[in-house]
Design a protein around this motif. Structure first.
Motif, PDB file in Angstrom:
ATOM      1  N   ARG A   1      -3.013   5.436   4.190  1.00 59.26           N
ATOM      2  CA  ARG A   1      -1.757   5.690   4.054  1.00 59.26           C
ATOM      3  C   ARG A   1      -1.425   5.437   2.405  1.00 59.26           C
ATOM      4  N   GLY A   2      -3.087   5.345   1.815  1.00 63.62           N
ATOM      5  CA  GLY A   2      -2.708   4.760   0.349  1.00 63.62           C
ATOM      6  C   GLY A   2      -3.073   6.049  -0.404  1.00 63.62           C
ATOM      7  N   THR A   3      -3.012   5.585  -1.687  1.00 62.12           N
ATOM      8  CA  THR A   3      -3.489   6.080  -3.180  1.00 62.12           C
ATOM      9  C   THR A   3      -5.061   5.572  -3.626  1.00 62.12           C
ATOM     10  N   THR A   4      -5.351   6.802  -4.294  1.00 60.02           N
ATOM     11  CA  THR A   4      -6.136   6.002  -5.208  1.00 60.02           C
ATOM     12  C   THR A   4      -5.637   5.430  -7.039  1.00 60.02           C
ATOM     13  N   ARG A   5      -4.291   5.583  -6.989  1.00 59.96           N
ATOM     14  CA  ARG A   5      -3.995   5.429  -7.733  1.00 59.96           C
ATOM     15  C   ARG A   5      -2.441   3.669  -8.092  1.00 59.96           C
ATOM     16  N   THR A   6      -2.205   3.281  -8.512  1.00 62.55           N
ATOM     17  CA  THR A   6      -0.932   2.386  -8.692  1.00 62.55           C
ATOM     18  C   THR A   6       0.447   3.679  -9.201  1.00 62.55           C
TER      19      THR A   6
ATOM     20  N   ILE B   1       0.832  -1.008  -0.101  1.00 63.86           N
ATOM     21  CA  ILE B   1       0.142  -0.210  -0.049  1.00 63.86           C
ATOM     22  C   ILE B   1       0.606   1.227   0.037  1.00 63.86           C
ATOM     23  N   ARG B   2       2.051   1.236   1.138  1.00 65.98           N
ATOM     24  CA  ARG B   2       3.742   2.629   0.884  1.00 65.98           C
ATOM     25  C   ARG B   2       3.658   3.252  -0.284  1.00 65.98           C
ATOM     26  N   SER B   3       3.637   1.568  -0.852  1.00 67.40           N
ATOM     27  CA  SER B   3       5.126   1.536  -2.612  1.00 67.40           C
ATOM     28  C   SER B   3       4.319   1.914  -3.402  1.00 67.40           C
ATOM     29  N   GLN B   4       2.871   2.226  -2.661  1.00 70.09           N
ATOM     30  CA  GLN B   4       1.540   2.632  -4.258  1.00 70.09           C
ATOM     31  C   GLN B   4       1.221   0.930  -5.285  1.00 70.09           C
ATOM     32  N   HIS B   5       2.228  -0.287  -5.201  1.00 70.35           N
ATOM     33  CA  HIS B   5       1.695  -1.512  -5.850  1.00 70.35           C
ATOM     34  C   HIS B   5      -0.326  -1.560  -5.305  1.00 70.35           C
ATOM     35  N   LEU B   6      -0.516  -1.524  -4.409  1.00 63.99           N
ATOM     36  CA  LEU B   6      -2.037  -1.636  -3.842  1.00 63.99           C
ATOM     37  C   LEU B   6      -2.940  -0.663  -3.680  1.00 63.99           C
ATOM     38  N   ILE B   7      -4.293  -1.376  -4.244  1.00 64.21           N
ATOM     39  CA  ILE B   7      -4.769  -0.234  -3.856  1.00 64.21           C
ATOM     40  C   ILE B   7      -6.342  -0.119  -3.722  1.00 64.21           C
ATOM     41  N   CYS B   8      -6.999   0.168  -2.923  1.00 63.83           N
ATOM     42  CA  CYS B   8      -8.474  -0.631  -2.805  1.00 63.83           C
ATOM     43  C   CYS B   8      -9.312   0.848  -3.182  1.00 63.83           C
ATOM     44  N   GLU B   9     -10.295  -0.548  -3.977  1.00 67.14           N
ATOM     45  CA  GLU B   9     -11.173   0.579  -4.452  1.00 67.14           C
ATOM     46  C   GLU B   9     -12.779  -0.493  -4.754  1.00 67.14           C
TER      47      GLU B   9
ATOM     48  N   PHE C   1       8.265  -4.542 -19.912  1.00 64.91           N
ATOM     49  CA  PHE C   1       7.577  -5.101 -18.847  1.00 64.91           C
ATOM     50  C   PHE C   1       5.951  -4.962 -18.453  1.00 64.91           C
ATOM     51  N   LYS C   2       5.585  -6.065 -18.748  1.00 70.57           N
ATOM     52  CA  LYS C   2       4.265  -6.199 -18.960  1.00 70.57           C
ATOM     53  C   LYS C   2       3.642  -6.324 -17.455  1.00 70.57           C
ATOM     54  N   ILE C   3       2.581  -5.332 -17.193  1.00 69.15           N
ATOM     55  CA  ILE C   3       2.138  -4.638 -16.030  1.00 69.15           C
ATOM     56  C   ILE C   3       1.113  -5.873 -16.056  1.00 69.15           C
ATOM     57  N   LEU C   4       1.203  -6.180 -14.393  1.00 64.32           N
ATOM     58  CA  LEU C   4       0.142  -7.445 -14.123  1.00 64.32           C
ATOM     59  C   LEU C   4      -0.474  -7.344 -13.225  1.00 64.32           C
ATOM     60  N   ARG C   5      -1.635  -6.810 -13.472  1.00 65.64           N
ATOM     61  CA  ARG C   5      -2.531  -6.519 -12.262  1.00 65.64           C
ATOM     62  C   ARG C   5      -4.179  -7.278 -11.378  1.00 65.64           C
ATOM     63  N   ALA C   6      -3.509  -7.708 -10.424  1.00 66.88           N
ATOM     64  CA  ALA C   6      -5.190  -9.164  -9.843  1.00 66.88           C
ATOM     65  C   ALA C   6      -5.644  -7.907  -9.215  1.00 66.88           C
ATOM     66  N   THR C   7      -7.084  -8.454  -9.393  1.00 70.98           N
ATOM     67  CA  THR C   7      -8.047  -8.077  -8.480  1.00 70.98           C
ATOM     68  C   THR C   7      -8.446  -8.848  -7.539  1.00 70.98           C
ATOM     69  N   ALA C   8      -8.714  -8.698  -5.816  1.00 70.29           N
ATOM     70  CA  ALA C   8      -8.327  -9.914  -5.039  1.00 70.29           C
ATOM     71  C   ALA C   8     -10.076  -9.305  -4.383  1.00 70.29           C
ATOM     72  N   ALA C   9     -10.546 -10.436  -2.966  1.00 69.92           N
ATOM     73  CA  ALA C   9     -11.750  -9.941  -2.713  1.00 69.92           C
ATOM     74  C   ALA C   9     -11.109 -10.329  -1.430  1.00 69.92           C
TER      75      ALA C   9
ATOM     76  N   PHE D   1      -9.532  -5.047  -3.902  1.00 70.89           N
ATOM     77  CA  PHE D   1      -7.974  -4.871  -3.625  1.00 70.89           C
ATOM     78  C   PHE D   1      -7.277  -4.936  -5.110  1.00 70.89           C
ATOM     79  N   ILE D   2      -6.585  -4.205  -5.404  1.00 70.05           N
ATOM     80  CA  ILE D   2      -6.445  -4.178  -6.753  1.00 70.05           C
ATOM     81  C   ILE D   2      -4.843  -3.876  -6.269  1.00 70.05           C
ATOM     82  N   PHE D   3      -3.700  -4.806  -7.425  1.00 69.71           N
ATOM     83  CA  PHE D   3      -2.532  -4.936  -7.131  1.00 69.71           C
ATOM     84  C   PHE D   3      -1.704  -4.914  -8.626  1.00 69.71           C
TER      85      PHE D   3
END
Length: 102
Positions: free
Chosen positions: A91-96, A14-22, A67-75, A26-28
């Motif tokens: 502590r997070g942001t709305t954008r990765t 979350i702090r490194s902006q790889h993970l956000i909540c939508e 490099f291909k950006i991989l996006r995972a959506t998790a519940a 969770f979007i990683f």
């Protein structure tokens, strides 16, 4: 890896902006398959599931290399994941970090 370690790793993302909540998801995003595997393990430790993994774009790494950006959506079930949502809100942001590319 224990529950507390999984939660600690997710907070680091979350702090490194790889993970956000939508919404309730969770979007990683990452360019590293091993990070994606670790994310899936952490989510499962919290009682959640990764619902979808897709390619979100390409990250330039030099003049002729991407490099291909991989996006995972998790519940993650609530209230178990509520502390992570609260942490993200503080502590997070709305954008990765890859939002400009994808």
């Amino acid at each position: 890896m224990a529950f507390a370690d999984s939660e600690k790793q997710l907070k680091a993302w979350i702090r490194s902006q790889h993970l956000i909540c939508e919404g309730t998801d969770f979007i990683f995003e990452t360019v590293d398959q091993t990070h994606l595997d670790k994310f899936e393990f952490c989510i499962e430790q919290l009682g959640g599931t990764v619902r979808k993994v897709s390619a979100a774009g390409n990250w330039p790494m030099g003049p002729r290399r991407t490099f291909k950006i991989l996006r995972a959506t998790a519940a993650v079930p609530r209230p178990g994941g509520e502390s992570l949502v609260t942490y993200w809100a503080k502590r997070g942001t709305t954008r990765t970090r890859y939002a400009e590319i994808s």
